[in-house]
Scaffold this motif. Sequence first.
Motif, PDB file in Angstrom:
ATOM      1  N   LYS A  91       0.885  -1.205   0.127  1.00  0.00           N
ATOM      2  CA  LYS A  91       0.012  -0.072   0.039  1.00  0.00           C
ATOM      3  C   LYS A  91       0.721   1.198   0.005  1.00  0.00           C
ATOM      4  CE  LYS A  91      -4.542   1.403   1.643  1.00  0.00           C
ATOM      5  NZ  LYS A  91      -4.785   2.531   2.465  1.00  0.00           N
ATOM      6  N   GLY A  92       2.094   1.169  -0.494  1.00  0.00           N
ATOM      7  CA  GLY A  92       3.029   2.176  -0.890  1.00  0.00           C
ATOM      8  C   GLY A  92       3.619   2.764   0.704  1.00  0.00           C
ATOM      9  N   VAL A  94       5.902   6.490   2.260  1.00  0.00           N
ATOM     10  CA  VAL A  94       6.108   7.924   2.206  1.00  0.00           C
ATOM     11  C   VAL A  94       7.370   8.081   2.760  1.00  0.00           C
ATOM     12  CG1 VAL A  94       5.618  10.342   2.457  1.00  0.00           C
ATOM     13  CG2 VAL A  94       3.635   8.760   1.890  1.00  0.00           C
ATOM     14  N   ASN A 121       6.866   9.889  -2.524  1.00  0.00           N
ATOM     15  CA  ASN A 121       5.431   9.235  -2.515  1.00  0.00           C
ATOM     16  C   ASN A 121       5.570   7.730  -3.224  1.00  0.00           C
ATOM     17  OD1 ASN A 121       3.130   8.282  -1.872  1.00  0.00           O
ATOM     18  ND2 ASN A 121       1.951  10.125  -2.875  1.00  0.00           N
ATOM     19  N   ILE A 122       6.014   6.850  -2.491  1.00  0.00           N
ATOM     20  CA  ILE A 122       6.257   5.486  -3.458  1.00  0.00           C
ATOM     21  C   ILE A 122       4.940   4.761  -3.537  1.00  0.00           C
ATOM     22  CG2 ILE A 122       7.524   3.393  -3.307  1.00  0.00           C
ATOM     23  CD1 ILE A 122       9.520   4.722  -1.329  1.00  0.00           C
ATOM     24  N   PRO A 123       4.649   4.367  -4.960  1.00  0.00           N
ATOM     25  CA  PRO A 123       3.333   3.659  -5.326  1.00  0.00           C
ATOM     26  C   PRO A 123       3.253   2.357  -4.631  1.00  0.00           C
ATOM     27  CG  PRO A 123       4.450   4.518  -7.172  1.00  0.00           C
ATOM     28  CD  PRO A 123       5.550   4.495  -5.955  1.00  0.00           C
ATOM     29  N   GLU A 124       2.399   1.559  -4.814  1.00  0.00           N
ATOM     30  CA  GLU A 124       2.116   0.260  -4.245  1.00  0.00           C
ATOM     31  C   GLU A 124       2.518  -0.721  -5.115  1.00  0.00           C
ATOM     32  OE1 GLU A 124      -0.193   2.413  -5.249  1.00  0.00           O
ATOM     33  OE2 GLU A 124      -1.396   1.156  -6.851  1.00  0.00           O
TER      34      GLU A 124
ATOM     35  N   LEU B  63       2.222  16.758   1.276  1.00  0.00           N
ATOM     36  CA  LEU B  63       1.469  15.674   0.294  1.00  0.00           C
ATOM     37  C   LEU B  63      -0.056  15.618   0.774  1.00  0.00           C
ATOM     38  CD1 LEU B  63       2.659  13.219  -0.953  1.00  0.00           C
ATOM     39  CD2 LEU B  63       2.203  11.806   0.907  1.00  0.00           C
ATOM     40  N   ASN B  68      -3.467   5.696  -1.373  1.00  0.00           N
ATOM     41  CA  ASN B  68      -2.742   5.165  -0.572  1.00  0.00           C
ATOM     42  C   ASN B  68      -2.654   5.645   0.900  1.00  0.00           C
ATOM     43  OD1 ASN B  68      -2.171   2.898  -2.041  1.00  0.00           O
ATOM     44  ND2 ASN B  68      -0.407   3.753  -2.910  1.00  0.00           N
TER      45      ASN B  68
END
Lengths: 168, 168
Positions: A91-92, A94, A121-124, B63, B68
């Motif tokens: 679920k990502g 930050v 902000n790292i995606p899932e 952010l 997410n």
Amino acid sequence: MEIKTTIKATAFVMLIAGAIAATSCNNNKNQNKMNENNTSLFPKGEKLSNDWFSGNAFLQTLLARDKNNDFALGSVTFEAGARTHWHTHPKGQVLIITEGEGFYQEKGKPAQRIKKGDVVNIPENVEHWHGATANTKMVHIALTNYEGEQNVTWLKPVTDEEFSEVNK
Amino acid sequence: MEIKTTIKATAFVMLIAGAIAATSCNNNKNQNKMNENNTSLFPKGEKLSNDWFSGNAFLQTLLARDKNNDFALGSVTFEAGARTHWHTHPKGQVLIITEGEGFYQEKGKPAQRIKKGDVVNIPENVEHWHGATANTKMVHIALTNYEGEQNVTWLKPVTDEEFSEVNK
């Protein structure tokens, strides 16, 4: 006269002790002032396992998941050369970089330089790694969202060849 | 000869401009080095409305809520004397103090001093305020969880009497 001498000697010792204490106290004050302005936001914490991290990386837990906060919060310190293994988050995640400079790289893409003040902000479910550069430390707050009971899947180490490549 | 003179004059202007640019560039470099070690993690951002904040408080958004991350993330700078109004959060809020010193107070309880490196886990639906002290600034990251479309309910200002009382 013996008592008087003893008193005098005691007074002298106390004076010296007092002077040392005052100096030491002053140093502490300066130290605190220095900490306030110059040093890390959080303690370094505990060394992270080389099962999932290469080199010397450390975790200071800031907050565990609870009924309001569906994430784990911690400060991660990477000494120069240290980095995570490749991994994904269901679920990502930050990252808030609080000190130094390092890299964030998604599989198949060029590495991005990240530094103090940056937010990532790292995606899932995207394979990636993050860490220090070869020559500078990097510290970030990591906010890792949960999906069910899981918040990370660890994969292979970032090889020395892969790490050298992004440091060129 | 007129052209030659013009070229010479242009070259001279460019030389001066170059020298100014070089000096300015050098200053920037030093500035960055200073920022790295001494100054705030994030820019101050935009002034927050006095409808909800007393004094000079500023927000730098880090952010926005997304699929997410079920929270808003921002850096709030309180100049000395600045503070939020009394308020509640339907799903709590996490504060990470990144600079200076201030207060966190829940209604009916003594105020707590909070400072750089502290983390405050604010429960849901508890009336409270946070801000600087009368004499020091305070900067914190605020992670504000959502419940539905809402993450805060604003109430009355913290009066000068209430603020003086905790600063005694």
